[in-house]
Enzyme design. Structure first.
Site, PDB file in Angstrom:
ATOM      1  N   HIS A  66      42.410  44.491  40.274  1.00 16.22           N
ATOM      2  CA  HIS A  66      41.539  43.742  39.446  1.00 16.22           C
ATOM      3  C   HIS A  66      40.404  44.360  38.884  1.00 16.22           C
ATOM      4  O   HIS A  66      39.983  43.693  37.982  1.00 16.22           O
ATOM      5  CB  HIS A  66      40.929  42.461  40.552  1.00 16.22           C
ATOM      6  N   HIS A  91      31.380  46.775  41.126  1.00 15.94           N
ATOM      7  CA  HIS A  91      32.895  46.859  40.486  1.00 15.94           C
ATOM      8  C   HIS A  91      32.356  46.171  39.176  1.00 15.94           C
ATOM      9  O   HIS A  91      30.955  46.080  38.901  1.00 15.94           O
ATOM     10  CB  HIS A  91      33.778  45.879  40.884  1.00 15.94           C
ATOM     11  N   HIS A  93      33.393  44.447  35.233  1.00 14.69           N
ATOM     12  CA  HIS A  93      34.308  43.679  34.115  1.00 14.69           C
ATOM     13  C   HIS A  93      34.260  44.143  32.793  1.00 14.69           C
ATOM     14  O   HIS A  93      33.243  44.571  32.423  1.00 14.69           O
ATOM     15  CB  HIS A  93      33.948  42.132  34.335  1.00 14.69           C
ATOM     16  N   THR A 197      33.569  35.189  41.037  1.00 10.63           N
ATOM     17  CA  THR A 197      34.399  34.990  39.588  1.00 10.63           C
ATOM     18  C   THR A 197      35.815  35.191  39.883  1.00 10.63           C
ATOM     19  O   THR A 197      36.405  35.160  38.560  1.00 10.63           O
ATOM     20  CB  THR A 197      33.408  35.830  38.464  1.00 10.63           C
ATOM     21  N   THR A 198      36.139  35.569  40.813  1.00 12.35           N
ATOM     22  CA  THR A 198      37.527  35.795  41.010  1.00 12.35           C
ATOM     23  C   THR A 198      38.112  34.652  42.333  1.00 12.35           C
ATOM     24  O   THR A 198      37.155  34.518  43.101  1.00 12.35           O
ATOM     25  CB  THR A 198      37.941  37.226  41.487  1.00 12.35           C
TER      26      THR A 198
HETATM   27  N1  5EF Z   1      32.584  39.028  40.318  1.00  9.65           N
HETATM   28  S1  5EF Z   1      32.550  39.086  41.871  1.00  9.65           S
HETATM   29  O1  5EF Z   1      31.343  39.670  42.331  1.00  9.65           O
HETATM   30  O2  5EF Z   1      32.669  37.440  42.259  1.00  9.65           O
HETATM   31  C1  5EF Z   1      33.952  39.875  42.670  1.00  9.65           C
HETATM   32  C2  5EF Z   1      35.027  40.365  41.713  1.00  9.65           C
HETATM   33  F1  5EF Z   1      34.716  40.098  40.308  1.00  9.65           F
HETATM   34  C3  5EF Z   1      35.993  41.340  42.171  1.00  9.65           C
HETATM   35  F2  5EF Z   1      36.844  41.732  41.427  1.00  9.65           F
HETATM   36  C4  5EF Z   1      36.013  41.620  43.655  1.00  9.65           C
HETATM   37  S2  5EF Z   1      37.258  42.389  44.039  1.00  9.65           S
HETATM   38  O3  5EF Z   1      36.960  42.799  45.573  1.00  9.65           O
HETATM   39  O4  5EF Z   1      37.104  43.711  43.228  1.00  9.65           O
HETATM   40  C5  5EF Z   1      38.785  42.147  43.767  1.00  9.65           C
HETATM   41  C6  5EF Z   1      38.921  40.437  44.053  1.00  9.65           C
HETATM   42  O5  5EF Z   1      38.352  39.986  45.186  1.00  9.65           O
HETATM   43  C7  5EF Z   1      34.998  40.810  44.404  1.00  9.65           C
HETATM   44  N2  5EF Z   1      35.111  41.072  45.774  1.00  9.65           N
HETATM   45  C8  5EF Z   1      34.508  40.598  46.799  1.00  9.65           C
HETATM   46  C9  5EF Z   1      35.144  39.011  47.035  1.00  9.65           C
HETATM   47  C10 5EF Z   1      35.697  39.064  48.500  1.00  9.65           C
HETATM   48  C11 5EF Z   1      35.404  40.155  48.994  1.00  9.65           C
HETATM   49  C12 5EF Z   1      35.484  40.793  50.214  1.00  9.65           C
HETATM   50  C13 5EF Z   1      34.947  41.899  50.592  1.00  9.65           C
HETATM   51  C14 5EF Z   1      34.421  42.909  49.723  1.00  9.65           C
HETATM   52  C15 5EF Z   1      34.192  42.439  48.413  1.00  9.65           C
HETATM   53  C16 5EF Z   1      34.454  41.145  48.015  1.00  9.65           C
HETATM   54  C17 5EF Z   1      33.888  40.227  43.812  1.00  9.65           C
HETATM   55  F3  5EF Z   1      33.054  39.780  44.470  1.00  9.65           F
HETATM   56 ZN    ZN Z   2      32.207  40.809  39.657  1.00 13.97          ZN
END
Ligand code: 5EF
Ligand code: ZN
Length: 262
Positions: A66, A91, A93, A197-198
């Protein structure tokens, strides 16, 4: 868990079917417009600790299908929030090489080339991200708007390794660097209550979006936007990973606090 994408049959219009919060309230991102802004004099500069990681420290750079993410040590933390929030990962976007507009938040309807998120969890109340992720005071994300311009040496500290993680599930170790060098000035920002946002879109995020942007060069942007695939290396059809941003969500009665006066 159900699979989700940014387009097609599993795209964002379909997320609520398997992830009900995605169809709920307090969703992110949002269009940040002047009418929503309220100056809050109690909002001081964001205070960061242990963001300057020594090169002896190895960080995991990975393609999770993602986004491209860097795992961060929990000693990195923010101290200027109601609780201590420890870093988990960062991460990005982005758009695509042909359409270099991929930020999630927009400011007065201007969309930027990309956006970086540094995800933190409330380490005062919860043991880790997985426990914190669905709690209303669980997460704090720092958002940085990215524009195309000057080359960024800080960004290159990990971007130069991106061809080692072209496919979903691939990871490489990169030397630690000063993560604060990826951020703009810390005293001017937007602050509001929102969500991941995911999927699963939990409304658990205290958002801090910095007012000032950072720049990367066009070639740095193009390599980010074209290097990665959301498919596994062995998959017969490679699926490019780009345009990985959610569209802005309903603000409802939310206000956006600002730490600065126009
Ligand atoms: N835009 S955002 O900040 O809302 C956001 C993301 F956009 C995104 F892509 C991710 S991820 O982990 O790379 C892939 C899907 O969870 C996370 N990861 C988070 C969500 C769940 C989780 C669990 C452990 C570590 C990181 C995350 C995220 F918080
Ligand atoms: Zn993000």
């Amino acid at each position: 868990a159900a699979k989700w994408t940014y387009s097609g049959a599993d795209g964002e219009q379909h997320w609520p079917k398997h992830f009900p919060y995605c169809g709920g309230t307090f969703q992110s991102p949002i269009h940040i417009t002047s009418d929503l802004l309220r100056f809050d004099p109690t909002l001081g500069p964001v205070t960061l600790h242990n963001y300057n990681l020594p090169p002896t420290e190895q960080l995991t750079l990975g393609n999770n299908g993602h986004s491209v993410q860097i795992s961060l040590p929990s000693r990195m933390h923010i101290s200027s929030l109601p609780h201590r929030y420890s870093a988990a990962q960062l991460h990005f976007h982005w758009g695509s090489a042909s359409r270099p507009m991929g930020s999630e938040h927009t400011v007065n309807h201007k969309q930027f080339a990309g956006e970086m998120h540094v995800v933190h969890f409330n380490s005062e109340k919860y043991p880790n991200m997985s426990v914190a992720v669905d709690k209303s005071d669980g997460l704090a994300v720092l958002g940085v708007l990215i524009e195309i311009g000057e080359f960024s040496p800080a960004f290159d500290q990990f971007l130069k390794f991106i061809n080692g993680i072209k496919y979903k599930g691939q990871k490489v170790q990169v030397p630690g660097f000063n993560v604060q060098d990826l951020l703009p000035r810390l005293d001017e920002y937007y602050r509001y209550d929102g969500s991941l946002t995911t999927p699963p879109c939990y409304p658990s995020v205290l958002w801090t979006l910095f007012r000032n942007t950072v720049t990367i060069s066009r070639s740095q942007f193009v390599s980010l936007a074209t290097a990665l695939f959301s498919s596994h290396a062995q998959d017969s059809t490679p699926v490019p990973l780009n345009t990985n941003f959610r569209k802005p969500q309903e603000v409802d009665s939310r206000l956006v606090l600002v730490s600065f006066k126009e």
